[in-house]
Design a protein around this motif. Structure first.
Motif, PDB file in Angstrom:
ATOM      1  N   ILE A  36      -1.395  -5.039  -6.526  1.00 42.81           N
ATOM      2  CA  ILE A  36      -1.122  -5.036  -5.081  1.00 42.81           C
ATOM      3  C   ILE A  36      -1.205  -6.470  -4.557  1.00 42.81           C
ATOM      4  O   ILE A  36      -0.364  -6.923  -3.783  1.00 42.81           O
ATOM      5  CB  ILE A  36      -2.109  -4.108  -4.336  1.00 42.81           C
TER       6      ILE A  36
ATOM      7  N   HIS B 229       2.318   1.549  -3.373  1.00 39.89           N
ATOM      8  CA  HIS B 229       1.296   1.919  -4.352  1.00 39.89           C
ATOM      9  C   HIS B 229       0.892   3.390  -4.227  1.00 39.89           C
ATOM     10  O   HIS B 229       0.772   4.100  -5.225  1.00 39.89           O
ATOM     11  CB  HIS B 229       0.072   1.022  -4.170  1.00 39.89           C
ATOM     12  N   VAL B 230       0.684   3.823  -2.994  1.00 37.29           N
ATOM     13  CA  VAL B 230       0.190   5.187  -2.787  1.00 37.29           C
ATOM     14  C   VAL B 230       1.272   6.233  -3.063  1.00 37.29           C
ATOM     15  O   VAL B 230       0.989   7.310  -3.568  1.00 37.29           O
ATOM     16  CB  VAL B 230      -0.381   5.355  -1.355  1.00 37.29           C
TER      17      VAL B 230
ATOM     18  N   HIS C 262     -10.231   2.767  -1.475  1.00 33.94           N
ATOM     19  CA  HIS C 262      -9.269   3.803  -1.851  1.00 33.94           C
ATOM     20  C   HIS C 262      -8.943   3.747  -3.341  1.00 33.94           C
ATOM     21  O   HIS C 262      -8.905   4.766  -4.023  1.00 33.94           O
ATOM     22  CB  HIS C 262      -7.996   3.642  -1.021  1.00 33.94           C
TER      23      HIS C 262
ATOM     24  N   GLU D  95       0.221  14.732  -0.325  1.00 34.75           N
ATOM     25  CA  GLU D  95      -1.010  14.085  -0.765  1.00 34.75           C
ATOM     26  C   GLU D  95      -0.965  12.580  -0.482  1.00 34.75           C
ATOM     27  O   GLU D  95      -1.916  11.996   0.035  1.00 34.75           O
ATOM     28  CB  GLU D  95      -1.172  14.329  -2.268  1.00 34.75           C
TER      29      GLU D  95
ATOM     30  N   LYS E 178      -3.264  10.332   2.142  1.00 25.89           N
ATOM     31  CA  LYS E 178      -4.040   9.147   1.741  1.00 25.89           C
ATOM     32  C   LYS E 178      -3.745   7.965   2.649  1.00 25.89           C
ATOM     33  O   LYS E 178      -4.634   7.242   3.076  1.00 25.89           O
ATOM     34  CB  LYS E 178      -3.710   8.760   0.296  1.00 25.89           C
TER      35      LYS E 178
ATOM     36  N   GLU F 164     -10.489  -1.151   2.876  1.00 27.65           N
ATOM     37  CA  GLU F 164     -10.038   0.224   2.688  1.00 27.65           C
ATOM     38  C   GLU F 164      -9.256   0.391   1.396  1.00 27.65           C
ATOM     39  O   GLU F 164      -9.359   1.409   0.725  1.00 27.65           O
ATOM     40  CB  GLU F 164      -9.157   0.665   3.866  1.00 27.65           C
ATOM     41  N   ILE F 165      -8.452  -0.622   1.076  1.00 23.58           N
ATOM     42  CA  ILE F 165      -7.674  -0.540  -0.160  1.00 23.58           C
ATOM     43  C   ILE F 165      -8.606  -0.550  -1.356  1.00 23.58           C
ATOM     44  O   ILE F 165      -8.458   0.240  -2.283  1.00 23.58           O
ATOM     45  CB  ILE F 165      -6.677  -1.717  -0.255  1.00 23.58           C
TER      46      ILE F 165
ATOM     47  N   ILE G 192      -6.344   5.886   5.035  1.00 21.62           N
ATOM     48  CA  ILE G 192      -6.547   4.437   4.992  1.00 21.62           C
ATOM     49  C   ILE G 192      -6.364   3.870   6.402  1.00 21.62           C
ATOM     50  O   ILE G 192      -7.135   3.038   6.866  1.00 21.62           O
ATOM     51  CB  ILE G 192      -5.569   3.771   3.992  1.00 21.62           C
TER      52      ILE G 192
ATOM     53  N   ILE H 254       0.844  -1.194   0.000  1.00 25.66           N
ATOM     54  CA  ILE H 254       0.000   0.000   0.000  1.00 25.66           C
ATOM     55  C   ILE H 254       0.879   1.243   0.000  1.00 25.66           C
ATOM     56  O   ILE H 254       0.650   2.180  -0.748  1.00 25.66           O
ATOM     57  CB  ILE H 254      -0.931   0.014   1.227  1.00 25.66           C
TER      58      ILE H 254
ATOM     59  N   LEU I 271      -8.464  -3.728   6.360  1.00 29.29           N
ATOM     60  CA  LEU I 271      -7.429  -3.116   5.533  1.00 29.29           C
ATOM     61  C   LEU I 271      -7.715  -3.387   4.058  1.00 29.29           C
ATOM     62  O   LEU I 271      -7.618  -2.498   3.211  1.00 29.29           O
ATOM     63  CB  LEU I 271      -6.050  -3.646   5.938  1.00 29.29           C
TER      64      LEU I 271
ATOM     65  N   PHE J 104       0.685   5.457   8.110  1.00 30.89           N
ATOM     66  CA  PHE J 104      -0.487   4.580   8.202  1.00 30.89           C
ATOM     67  C   PHE J 104      -0.824   4.321   9.668  1.00 30.89           C
ATOM     68  O   PHE J 104      -1.982   4.367  10.079  1.00 30.89           O
ATOM     69  CB  PHE J 104      -0.201   3.253   7.474  1.00 30.89           C
TER      70      PHE J 104
END
Lengths: 158, 158
Positions: free
Chosen positions: B39, A17-18, B17, A31, A35, B13-14, A39, A14, B10, A121
């Protein structure tokens, strides 16, 4: 145990990815951080509800913080918070000497600049859990030597 | 157990998101699905390495698939795959009669249109795990009545 690794790997994915945009470039830091925090917030908000559903109501703020350090931390990270300090004015500092998301990265000051994205997170997770228990707060994290880190919780009084 | 719920939340949420853009609008379906799949892929790829590190090498393709249905599924979803079928020509169908990510959504055909986005991470997870064990494949999922679902694995021969 191997099962716990699933959560670690998913968390890593995650973050990766983010913080990467579609073009493979790093996104605007703020940003992406926001995010990840969101999450975490939603996950923490829901998870603490499930975790505390059979417990009796907490007496006060300190009891809530103790439950976070003990039950919540153990459920998420398989260990308790090592140290909890407070100034008795709404600031709590949770210290974890071997924070799980950092333990596999480094055990020194090397790569210190990478630490924040692996903490945000969890800041959200804490803020969500506390919000679900009725405490509005701001959570920040601080690392000096990995894998130790400190989460600072500033409660916002009504 | 409450701890398992963390992984569920989780995951939710992913999905939420990734399938929502910054403006709160639904993203292009294919792009979001592809991200979720990726992912899952990376998570599965790493997780199976950890899970199988103390096991001896698998004899053949069928043994790999059996380990996926038993050990891998149990580690991720706390239950085994209920049924494994194959045409002995590289197609395997894994059926889970109570798939964890769907169990909290519905136990009928209602909301069936929402199911795909809760399956695609697991398709990636499977594809990643199999890739890590040396099998290149395409994984698709199919639901007729929730919370049951089928994952179809098409192995790609060299």
């Amino acid at each position: 145990m191997a099962d716990d690794a699933l959560f670690d790997f998913l968390h890593m994915e995650i973050v990766s990815h983010v913080t990467k945009s579609d073009a493979g470039l790093l996104q605007d830091g703020d940003e992406a951080m926001s995010k990840l925090e969101q999450i975490g917030y939603s996950t923490g908000y829901r998870f603490i509800e499930r975790l505390t559903k059979d417990l009796s109501r907490f007496k006060d703020e300190l009891e809530v913080m103790k439950a976070i350090c003990k039950d919540f931390w153990t459920a998420v990270f398989k260990k308790q918070v090592d140290n909890l300090r407070t100034n008795h004015q709404g600031v709590y500092v949770l210290q974890d000497n071997k924070f799980r998301f950092l333990a596999s990265i480094s055990n020194s000051r090397q790569y210190l600049e990478l630490a924040p994205k692996y903490l945000v997170f969890t800041c959200g997770l804490l803020r969500g859990a506390l919000a679900s228990l009725g405490l509005t707060c701001i959570v920040t994290a601080e690392v000096t030597t990995m894998p130790a880190c400190k989460f600072q919780v500033h409660l916002q009084r009504a």
